[in-house]
Enzyme design. Structure first.
Site, PDB file in Angstrom:
ATOM      1  N   GLU A  74       0.826  -1.230   0.000  1.00 41.30           N
ATOM      2  CA  GLU A  74       0.000   0.000   0.000  1.00 41.30           C
ATOM      3  C   GLU A  74       0.850   1.266   0.000  1.00 41.30           C
ATOM      4  O   GLU A  74       0.485   2.269   0.613  1.00 41.30           O
ATOM      5  CB  GLU A  74      -0.930   0.020   1.213  1.00 41.30           C
TER       6      GLU A  74
HETATM    7  C1  LIG Z   1       2.379  -9.705  -0.007  1.00 43.13           C
HETATM    8  C2  LIG Z   1       2.194  -8.551  -0.942  1.00 43.13           C
HETATM    9  C3  LIG Z   1       0.924  -8.168  -1.328  1.00 43.13           C
HETATM   10  C4  LIG Z   1       0.748  -7.125  -2.234  1.00 43.13           C
HETATM   11  N1  LIG Z   1      -0.518  -6.807  -2.674  1.00 43.13           N
HETATM   12  C5  LIG Z   1      -0.659  -5.948  -3.715  1.00 43.13           C
HETATM   13  C6  LIG Z   1      -1.923  -5.777  -4.362  1.00 43.13           C
HETATM   14  O1  LIG Z   1      -2.935  -6.348  -3.959  1.00 43.13           O
HETATM   15  N2  LIG Z   1      -1.993  -4.946  -5.442  1.00 43.13           N
HETATM   16  C7  LIG Z   1      -0.898  -4.304  -5.919  1.00 43.13           C
HETATM   17  O2  LIG Z   1      -1.024  -3.592  -6.906  1.00 43.13           O
HETATM   18  N3  LIG Z   1       0.313  -4.421  -5.324  1.00 43.13           N
HETATM   19  C8  LIG Z   1       0.455  -5.242  -4.240  1.00 43.13           C
HETATM   20  N4  LIG Z   1       1.678  -5.408  -3.650  1.00 43.13           N
HETATM   21  C9  LIG Z   1       2.813  -4.638  -4.139  1.00 43.13           C
HETATM   22  C10 LIG Z   1       3.276  -3.606  -3.129  1.00 43.13           C
HETATM   23  O3  LIG Z   1       2.356  -2.553  -3.034  1.00 43.13           O
HETATM   24  C11 LIG Z   1       4.692  -3.168  -3.533  1.00 43.13           C
HETATM   25  O4  LIG Z   1       5.549  -4.258  -3.225  1.00 43.13           O
HETATM   26  C12 LIG Z   1       5.136  -1.908  -2.832  1.00 43.13           C
HETATM   27  O5  LIG Z   1       4.402  -0.805  -3.260  1.00 43.13           O
HETATM   28  C13 LIG Z   1       6.627  -1.624  -3.070  1.00 43.13           C
HETATM   29  O6  LIG Z   1       6.976  -1.739  -4.412  1.00 43.13           O
HETATM   30  P1  LIG Z   1       8.222  -2.646  -4.812  1.00 43.13           P
HETATM   31  O7  LIG Z   1       8.034  -3.984  -4.179  1.00 43.13           O
HETATM   32  O8  LIG Z   1       8.404  -2.591  -6.265  1.00 43.13           O
HETATM   33  O9  LIG Z   1       9.453  -1.990  -4.080  1.00 43.13           O
HETATM   34  P2  LIG Z   1      10.342  -0.795  -4.676  1.00 43.13           P
HETATM   35  O10 LIG Z   1       9.469   0.276  -5.213  1.00 43.13           O
HETATM   36  O11 LIG Z   1      11.364  -1.368  -5.572  1.00 43.13           O
HETATM   37  O12 LIG Z   1      11.041  -0.259  -3.346  1.00 43.13           O
HETATM   38  C14 LIG Z   1      12.222  -0.860  -2.773  1.00 43.13           C
HETATM   39  C15 LIG Z   1      12.707   0.061  -1.656  1.00 43.13           C
HETATM   40  O13 LIG Z   1      13.048   1.351  -2.209  1.00 43.13           O
HETATM   41  C16 LIG Z   1      12.312   2.374  -1.563  1.00 43.13           C
HETATM   42  N5  LIG Z   1      11.921   3.409  -2.528  1.00 43.13           N
HETATM   43  C17 LIG Z   1      11.442   3.226  -3.773  1.00 43.13           C
HETATM   44  N6  LIG Z   1      11.181   4.415  -4.343  1.00 43.13           N
HETATM   45  C18 LIG Z   1      11.472   5.355  -3.440  1.00 43.13           C
HETATM   46  C19 LIG Z   1      11.413   6.775  -3.421  1.00 43.13           C
HETATM   47  N7  LIG Z   1      10.945   7.475  -4.456  1.00 43.13           N
HETATM   48  N8  LIG Z   1      11.823   7.423  -2.310  1.00 43.13           N
HETATM   49  C20 LIG Z   1      12.278   6.734  -1.247  1.00 43.13           C
HETATM   50  N9  LIG Z   1      12.334   5.389  -1.189  1.00 43.13           N
HETATM   51  C21 LIG Z   1      11.959   4.716  -2.272  1.00 43.13           C
HETATM   52  C22 LIG Z   1      11.102   1.691  -0.961  1.00 43.13           C
HETATM   53  O14 LIG Z   1      10.585   2.393   0.149  1.00 43.13           O
HETATM   54  C23 LIG Z   1      11.673   0.324  -0.568  1.00 43.13           C
HETATM   55  O15 LIG Z   1      12.288   0.405   0.667  1.00 43.13           O
HETATM   56  C24 LIG Z   1       1.866  -6.420  -2.716  1.00 43.13           C
HETATM   57  C25 LIG Z   1       3.156  -6.797  -2.298  1.00 43.13           C
HETATM   58  C26 LIG Z   1       3.326  -7.857  -1.450  1.00 43.13           C
HETATM   59  C27 LIG Z   1       4.729  -8.271  -1.071  1.00 43.13           C
END
Ligand SMILES: Cc1cc2nc3c(=O)[nH]c(=O)nc-3n(C[C@H](O)[C@H](O)[C@H](O)COP(=O)(O)OP(=O)(O)OC[C@H]3O[C@@H](n4cnc5c(N)ncnc54)[C@H](O)[C@@H]3O)c2cc1C
Length: 593
Positions: free
Chosen positions: A437
């Protein structure tokens, strides 16, 4: 069987005194919501949570989910519990009556959500996502889309999902590439979404996916994203289920926690395109999706509250039974609850849980007053406050849940680390909440960038003034409250200094917002928690004078003091870190790490 009586009393107290429930039930839309309704709803929810959902929690954790054929299999006990959840009318308690919902306040629904999360958070995610999808479709969808989907979703017969994330588009949705080609009055969706919670399952007859995708002529970036509703089964004109749509679960993730919540890779359009409908205006899909995302952000915070509370209840029970060591003034060996360090952990867990609960319920109450109020000034005020609180309700509360559930393991000693006691599952299940989220970093940047800087600190200043109003009553309440008063005043001064520091320096130092954001969110959340516990203690002080429930009310006063002495001092650390700026954070080149 899980006992809900202890948290129920605290929940009712929080609703009544810290979430201003009287102001919510005074709104015309909630004229029929009286004390009896609240009592009946909460008692029934507690029975359902402890009698039906809690027994499925460990089953789901051990059994998990798997792909079988072209669908996902979940534990049979979940399908049964979901049917009973729908029979009980729980999915639609706060939904629009126009589509069969009961139209109860969100403020009351979050207390139920807390119980669903406490008893089985993996299960709770399914109805939670459906509610978020319903809200977004109700607010942004055309009438024919509402007519096609909403009644069946409100009853729980059909479920919802939220499809944002793609492999290259996580925190940064501007890079998403799923496509939508117009075809008559519909669209054909193609692309792959990952991490989709409850993206496929057999508990509901149909799954209504809300999908972000790009139209052929869309501009790049976030201004070219549109929102579509894409059902698992197509819907016939008479509302019955039609043939399978072209979207399938390709695989489910193996995760640290929430094992029974299917986290799906969903493929759209492998056979030519999944049929969907546009929701809202072309290229304005992200704004429409924010309705669902904000709903879910508060929901994720409430998951944190539920897990913190369960972990606390389990730790208290264990610490009363487990005998180890001796204590001053006691004969023989003692139960570990006698040791000051175990008390430190238990009280920290309890203080963080009470503060988190108060923050979430108060946020819901502001949302109710914004959505159902009639006085424009009050509506604008409560909307601004809810906007400010939402990232805190999501992020502060879920950080607190990690601390609480980790302490829950620690109180159990070695037995906490083995799975048998269940303490570890609470921590594993809580660990996702700071990630999904919008990660907590993204929440913090939203708080500082959009909620503090954008209006020059006006909304935060108004909140600080409100929080300072407890100062005089605390002064009049006697010596017992002196430490609460001084700690809160000191922390509020630190908050004002930090707000001024960021507002003054953010233009000069473009890295400041990103460096300071997390600590600022923790600072503000910690203070709001302390303010809420102080308000609770003042109510308790008054009620004690009038002969109320002595043990419960005295506990409220002790908790406010404990929070002031043991939790609020963290603010000094957050404030120092914020005012150190970004220099050391950004000093190393990437290859020096
Ligand atoms: C169990 C689970 C359920 C999920 N359910 C859903 C769902 O129902 N629908 C859906 O659409 N998604 C879902 N997600 C996806 C989830 O919302 C994303 O994993 C989350 O938003 C983070 O994106 P990412 O994993 O690509 O991490 P990344 O965006 O790659 O982030 C990696 C790290 O970098 C940091 N970071 C990235 N960009 C920035 C920035 N601009 N400034 C500072 N820090 C930054 C982040 O805070 C994090 O610490 C789910 C994920 C999981 C694991």
């Amino acid at each position: 069987m899980t006992d809900y009586q202890a948290p129920l009393k605290q929940m009712k107290f929080t609703l009544e005194h810290l979430a201003d429930f009287a102001e919510v039930s005074a709104l015309a839309d909630f004229a029929s919501v009286d004390a009896d309704t609240i009592e009946a709803v909460l008692e029934e929810a507690a029975k359902f949570a402890s009698g039906v959902l809690a027994p499925t929690n460990v089953i789901g954790d051990r059994q998990g989910v798997r792909v079988v054929g072209d669908g996902v299999e979940v534990p049979a006990e979940f399908t049964d519990a979901y049917a009973r959840f729908c029979e009980g009318g729980w999915p639609g308690i706060a939904s629009n009556p126009e589509f069969g919902g009961q139209g109860l306040p969100k403020t009351l629904a979050v207390a139920c959500d807390e119980m669903w999360a406490a008893s089985n958070v993996a299960f709770a995610l399914c109805p939670e996502l459906s509610q978020g999808a319903i809200l977004a479709m109700d607010r942004h969808g055309a009438d024919d889309i509402k007519a096609m989907f909403l009644e069946k979703m409100v009853s729980g017969q059909w479920a919802g999902s939220m499809c944002l994330t793609e492999a290259q588009a996580g925190s940064d949705l501007s890079s998403l590439t799923s496509r939508a080609e117009p075809k008559g009055d519909r669209y054909l969706i193609t692309g792959q979404k990952i991490f989709i919670t409850w993206g496929d399952h057999p508990m509901a007859e149909n799954i209504v996916h809300l999908v972000l995708a790009r139209l052929p002529d869309a501009p790049p970036g976030t201004k070219g994203i549109s929102l579509f509703v894409v059902p698992k089964y197509k819907v016939n004109d008479d509302g019955s289920l039609g043939p399978r749509n072209d979207n399938f679960c390709v695989s489910v993730e193996h995760k640290m926690g929430i094992h029974a919540s299917p986290t799906c890779v969903l493929s759209f359009g492998d056979k030519g395109g999944a049929e969907g409908f546009l929701v809202g205006k072309p290229n304005e899909g992200l704004a429409a999706m924010f309705t669902m995302m904000n709903y879910m952000r508060l929901g994720v915070g409430v998951q944190g509250v539920g897990l913190s509370d369960r972990s606390y209840q389990a730790a208290v029970a264990y610490s009363r039974e487990r005998v180890q060591g001796r204590a001053p003034g006691e004969k023989g060996r003692v139960a570990i609850i006698r040791h000051p360090d175990v008390r430190r952990m238990l009280l920290t867990m309890r203080a963080l849980t009470q503060a988190s609960r108060a923050i979430c319920y108060y946020t819901a109450s502001c949302l109710d007053r914004a959505a159902h109020g009639t006085d424009p000034e009050s509506v604008a005020f409560h909307q601004a406050r809810a906007d400010l609180l939402t990232p805190i309700a999501k992020a502060w509360t879920t950080e607190a849940s990690l601390e609480a559930t980790s302490n829950g393991i620690q109180v159990h000693g070695g037995m906490g680390y083995v799975e048998e006691t269940g303490a570890a599952q609470y921590y594993r299940d809580a660990r996702i909440a700071p990630i999904y989220e919008g990660t907590n970093a993204i929440q913090a940047i939203d708080l500082v960038g959009r909620k503090l800087v954008r209006d020059g600190g006006a909304t935060v200043s108004a909140f600080v003034s409100d929080m300072r109003e407890v100062d005089a009553p605390l002064a009049n309440a006697g010596d017992e409250f002196a430490v609460v008063r001084s700690a809160l005043a000191r922390s509020l001064d630190e908050l004002v200094q930090c707000s001024t520091y960021i507002l003054t320096n953010e233009k000069r130092d473009p890295e400041l917002t990103g460096s300071a954001a997390f600590n600022y969110l923790m600072l503000l959340g910690t203070i709001i928690g302390g303010w809420q516990l102080a308000r609770g203690a003042l109510v308790a002080h008054q009620q004690l004078g009038a002969g109320g429930d002595k043990a419960f009310l005295e506990t409220q006063v002790v908790m406010a003091r404990f929070y002031a002495e043991q939790v609020l001092p963290r603010c000094t650390g957050y404030a120092a870190a914020i005012q150190s700026g970004s220099r050391s954070t950004m000093a190393l080149a990437a290859d020096a790490f």
